[in-house]
Design a protein around this motif. Structure first.
Motif, PDB file in Angstrom:
ATOM      1  N   ASN A  74     -15.481  73.826   6.899  1.00  0.00           N
ATOM      2  CA  ASN A  74     -14.646  72.640   6.745  1.00  0.00           C
ATOM      3  C   ASN A  74     -13.193  72.948   6.417  1.00  0.00           C
ATOM      4  N   LEU A  75     -12.933  74.125   5.872  1.00  0.00           N
ATOM      5  CA  LEU A  75     -11.579  74.464   5.428  1.00  0.00           C
ATOM      6  C   LEU A  75     -10.845  75.414   6.367  1.00  0.00           C
ATOM      7  N   ARG A  76     -11.550  76.071   7.268  1.00  0.00           N
ATOM      8  CA  ARG A  76     -10.957  77.149   8.065  1.00  0.00           C
ATOM      9  C   ARG A  76      -9.709  76.695   8.821  1.00  0.00           C
ATOM     10  N   GLU A  77      -9.811  75.597   9.551  1.00  0.00           N
ATOM     11  CA  GLU A  77      -8.670  75.123  10.338  1.00  0.00           C
ATOM     12  C   GLU A  77      -7.467  74.813   9.439  1.00  0.00           C
ATOM     13  N   HIS A  78      -7.736  74.177   8.308  1.00  0.00           N
ATOM     14  CA  HIS A  78      -6.664  73.835   7.375  1.00  0.00           C
ATOM     15  C   HIS A  78      -6.008  75.103   6.824  1.00  0.00           C
ATOM     16  N   LEU A  79      -6.796  76.087   6.484  1.00  0.00           N
ATOM     17  CA  LEU A  79      -6.256  77.320   5.929  1.00  0.00           C
ATOM     18  C   LEU A  79      -5.369  78.042   6.948  1.00  0.00           C
ATOM     19  N   ILE A  80      -5.839  78.123   8.173  1.00  0.00           N
ATOM     20  CA  ILE A  80      -5.083  78.829   9.208  1.00  0.00           C
ATOM     21  C   ILE A  80      -3.773  78.107   9.506  1.00  0.00           C
ATOM     22  N   LYS A  81      -3.848  76.788   9.648  1.00  0.00           N
ATOM     23  CA  LYS A  81      -2.642  76.023   9.974  1.00  0.00           C
ATOM     24  C   LYS A  81      -1.594  76.104   8.870  1.00  0.00           C
ATOM     25  N   ASN A  82      -2.043  76.314   7.651  1.00  0.00           N
ATOM     26  CA  ASN A  82      -1.110  76.315   6.532  1.00  0.00           C
ATOM     27  C   ASN A  82      -0.774  77.712   6.023  1.00  0.00           C
ATOM     28  N   GLY A  83      -1.100  78.724   6.821  1.00  0.00           N
ATOM     29  CA  GLY A  83      -0.646  80.073   6.526  1.00  0.00           C
ATOM     30  C   GLY A  83      -1.394  80.810   5.438  1.00  0.00           C
ATOM     31  N   TYR A  84      -2.627  80.398   5.144  1.00  0.00           N
ATOM     32  CA  TYR A  84      -3.420  81.101   4.135  1.00  0.00           C
ATOM     33  C   TYR A  84      -4.175  82.269   4.764  1.00  0.00           C
TER      34      TYR A  84
END
Length: 358
Positions: A10-20
């Motif tokens: 659930n978090l992978r896309e958000h993490l990648i898009k936000n530079g984590y």
């Protein structure tokens, strides 16, 4: 054997898009070994720092056992992390196994099995002989509208053990009632301790919300077998089952499903109580999500939770949460709606999202 790690779905896309950058460990042992998970995850951070570089901030998160690992890391290594996001985890430590045992002890007592003959640990015939007897006498097949007196007593005890009067409990019990009979073990250490880990000596079984025991409740409590845990199963630190003390020193935003009866909502409440006892409630934000699955969160719920944690750490803005320790609030039909985001539902017995209840 090839070892792999799962993506943070659930978090992978958000993490990648936000530079984590994110890292995870498959752990060096199998089974429910929280202590090893803590050690391996902490070592992973050290490895990352040396291999990639020391990040500006570090956040720790995980589901279920990973959530338990997260909660322990937040206490044992607070200087290594800036914020923690534990979800659907066992922050009641060995009390989870007390709950599994109690469900089966009470069920045996209710159907008339004498205390001296109640099984702990379970015999080799418990699942094939005792469980079918319990299910037949309680008429499990009758469903949510079951009027069987014994069934409803077991249901009432389970509600009080698992978090109290709250929305979705009726459908949750219908989905977990048989499953919980399968959690009675032939190995009292449950694979996580060298000796018996179950302790019900001080358990109080209640049929209503009144803490004073009625004659009927006294009779029930007297009819249920009591067991005591071996001292070796209650070890502290990073041995046995690491205890979550509530002594947090970094911001913690936690989520739990109110209808989860595998790792029940009471685990979240125990966590909140321990944190309050340590005087650390200013560092804790719990959120209740209306779902009956174990770790039944959708992408929006997890992204919002993680984003609010980051904003809290980086901007000092403490996010909103739910009052999980107030029985009146928890019993409100609208409890859990504040942070639940409806996405999909099914009409089969898994009941992923009950739109009519949201």
């Amino acid at each position: 054997m090839e070892l792999t790690v799962s993506n943070p779905t659930n978090l992978r896309e958000h993490l990648i898009k936000n530079g984590y950058a994110w890292a995870a460990s498959s752990y060096s042992t199998n089974g429910y070994d929280v202590a090893q998970g803590v050690k391996d995850t902490h070592s992973l951070g050290t490895f990352f720092n040396g291999k990639v570089g020391k990040p500006k901030r570090v956040y720790i998160t995980g589901h279920s056992m990973g959530g338990h690992v997260t909660a322990v890391l937040a206490e044992q290594y607070p200087k290594a992390y800036d914020g923690a996001f534990p979800m659907c985890r066992v922050t009641g430590d060995t009390e989870l196994f007390d709950y599994f045992g109690s469900y089966n002890f009470v069920a045996q007592a209710l159907v008339g099995i004498e205390k001296e003959k109640q099984q702990f640990p379970a015999s080799s015939t418990y699942a094939t002989e005792t469980v079918p007897t319990i299910m037949a006498k309680m008429e499990f097949q009758n469903g949510i509208s079951n009027q069987n007196i014994l069934y409803n007593k077991l249901k009432a005890v389970t509600e009080n053990m698992s978090g109290g009067d709250r929305p979705l409990f009726d459908v949750a019990f219908e989905n977990y009632k048989s499953f919980l009979l399968g959690q009675h073990t032939t190995a009292p250490g449950y694979g996580v301790a060298p000796g018996n880990i179950v302790n019900t000596a001080d358990m109080v079984y209640q049929l209503d919300n009144d803490p004073a025991l009625s004659p009927e409740e006294k009779e029930l409590n007297e009819s249920v077998i009591r067991v005591a845990a071996d001292p070796s199963s209650k070890q502290q630190g990073l041995t046995g089952v690491p205890k979550v003390t509530g002594n947090i020193k970094i911001p913690v935003l936690a989520m739990h499903n109110i209808g989860d009866l595998f790792v029940p909502f009471s685990m979240e409440q125990i966590y909140g109580e321990r944190i309050a006892e340590k005087g650390n409630s200013d560092l804790f934000v719990p959120r209740a999500i209306r779902d009956i699955q174990h770790c039944g969160f959708n992408k929006q719920e997890e992204v919002e939770g993680f984003s609010d944690l980051v904003k809290w750490v980086e901007e000092g803005v403490k996010p909103k949460g739910d009052d999980i320790l107030n029985p009146e609030v928890v019993a409100d039909p609208n409890f859990g709606k504040q942070f639940t985001r409806v996405s999909v539902f099914t009409t089969d017995n898994t009941q992923k999202r009950l739109l009519e209840s949201l």
